[in-house]
Design an enzyme around this catalytic site. Sequence first.
Site, PDB file in Angstrom:
ATOM      1  N   SER A 148      22.370   8.479  -4.799  1.00 17.63           N
ATOM      2  CA  SER A 148      22.802   7.181  -5.302  1.00 17.63           C
ATOM      3  C   SER A 148      23.644   6.482  -4.240  1.00 17.63           C
ATOM      4  O   SER A 148      24.558   7.094  -3.671  1.00 17.63           O
ATOM      5  CB  SER A 148      23.641   7.420  -6.562  1.00 17.63           C
ATOM      6  OG  SER A 148      24.107   6.205  -7.073  1.00 17.63           O
ATOM      7  N   CYS A 159      32.433   9.107 -15.711  1.00 14.33           N
ATOM      8  CA  CYS A 159      31.415   8.603 -16.626  1.00 14.33           C
ATOM      9  C   CYS A 159      31.793   8.901 -18.076  1.00 14.33           C
ATOM     10  O   CYS A 159      31.212   8.367 -18.990  1.00 14.33           O
ATOM     11  CB  CYS A 159      30.062   9.214 -16.302  1.00 14.33           C
ATOM     12  SG  CYS A 159      29.579   8.920 -14.608  1.00 14.33           S
TER      13      CYS A 159
HETATM   14  N1  PLP Z   1      24.715  12.788 -10.831  1.00 19.11           N
HETATM   15  C1  PLP Z   1      25.976  13.025 -10.468  1.00 19.11           C
HETATM   16  C2  PLP Z   1      26.370  14.394 -10.011  1.00 19.11           C
HETATM   17  C3  PLP Z   1      26.940  12.006 -10.539  1.00 19.11           C
HETATM   18  O1  PLP Z   1      28.199  12.256 -10.186  1.00 19.11           O
HETATM   19  C4  PLP Z   1      26.530  10.726 -10.998  1.00 19.11           C
HETATM   20  C5  PLP Z   1      27.517   9.642 -11.148  1.00 19.11           C
HETATM   21  O2  PLP Z   1      28.689   9.871 -11.412  1.00 19.11           O
HETATM   22  C6  PLP Z   1      25.191  10.521 -11.344  1.00 19.11           C
HETATM   23  C7  PLP Z   1      24.310  11.582 -11.248  1.00 19.11           C
HETATM   24  C8  PLP Z   1      24.701   9.199 -11.821  1.00 19.11           C
HETATM   25  O3  PLP Z   1      24.494   8.339 -10.712  1.00 19.11           O
HETATM   26  P1  PLP Z   1      24.406   6.766 -10.914  1.00 19.11           P
HETATM   27  O4  PLP Z   1      25.797   6.290 -11.167  1.00 19.11           O
HETATM   28  O5  PLP Z   1      23.867   6.250  -9.607  1.00 19.11           O
HETATM   29  O6  PLP Z   1      23.474   6.501 -12.035  1.00 19.11           O
END
Ligand code: PLP
Length: 416
Positions: A190, A352
């Site tokens: 990302s 998140c």
């Molecule tokens: N995977 C991990 C380990 C993450 O830390 C995050 C975001 O915090 C994501 C996936 C999700 O990514 P995105 O914010 O680009 O959707």
Amino acid sequence: MDANATTPLLPEVMEAMRPYWMERFGNASSIHLDGQQSHSGVDRARATLAEFFNCHDAEVVFNSGGTEGDNTAIFGLLRPGDHFITTSIEHSAVLRAADRVAQQGVEVTFIAPLPSGLINPADLSRALRPDTRLISVMLANNETGVLQPVEEIGGIAKAAGAYFHIDAVQGAGKVLIDVRRIGCHLCSISAHKMYGPKGVGAMFVRRGTPVEPLLVGGTHERRRRAGTENVPGIVGLGKAAELAMLSLEDGTMDRVSALRDRLEAGILALPGTGVNGVNQPQKLGAPSLPHLCFCGKGGIPQTSSGHVPGGDCNSIPRVANTASIWFDHLEGEALVIALDLKGIAVSGGSACHSGATEPSHVLMAMGLDKSRARASLRFSLLKTATDADVDYVLQIVPEAVEHLRAISPVAAGTAG
Ligand code: PLP
């Protein structure tokens, strides 16, 4: 101190993106000059990402970020009746997708980590079945920074004939990613976690991997992801990946890990503190709180009595920028707020999930008790962090901790 939640654009990234909003606004699918200018911006970014992953240009698929990559791997490969192995410390983009496929008839096995936060490849091997179609394990944990043994898992997946997806969102730009060496089929990253823009990401999809697209429509991205390309975003991701490759070579990560280690050591000088996901030697003069240590029995966590003087307590591999620290006798959220009031952004658990009162699923899976998981904070340094930033945090944190412990009902109930 919250770089694992997101990062700012580096100025060079902003500059690379700027023309693609204005004078080079063409649709990358158009055959006229405007379109071709955008198309070559996307192509250049694709070549950079291919270098970043160590794959072919045709194996790079641009998308909207980590969530989409994780969802694509799981929804795109699994069908009712398949078996899927993942871990209980994944990001919710994997965990919630796993829940959904489980409702649709996929059997899911969640591997729990060791108390260090490491996934034991032997546990994963034991979970394999003849119908295991997909294994998904993250490269670096977003909360603890612990790096998972993906190369070993790649070997296990290969021997078992299973597809292997890596959520590399938190590892990208912090450690080298070599998909050929790892032997994975899919790998998601990302841009906004690596000094690029939000809402854009990329996925390595090994040639011949039969992933059904999540989005259908136009023929974009070789029919693997329909939708007009986010050209400025993709160009920004390309620039961010180029800069990330440089900072993996120019000593930036060593500088960041030295800053992180100084931050950690400074905070650990406070009583009733410890690090999640790695173990520190017992502190001189520290109260006799249980303190895990890895040097005693070949990586198996021991209490402080198991510490071997001079032993390698730091043997759990972590990314350079992350420190997950517990503070006994206070409320983690109160400390997050107290630090915020002093201009220090940290996260309690995963960003998140902020707003949720449940303790971090990652720390709980590692075996922390609820109160210690709730009283854990994640400090994650930007690669632009300075000595002065760390000095400031080390000035403010002890004051805030002392104050909160003095007034905390948690301390009143348990201290002493
Ligand atoms: N995977 C991990 C380990 C993450 O830390 C995050 C975001 O915090 C994501 C996936 C999700 O990514 P995105 O914010 O680009 O959707």
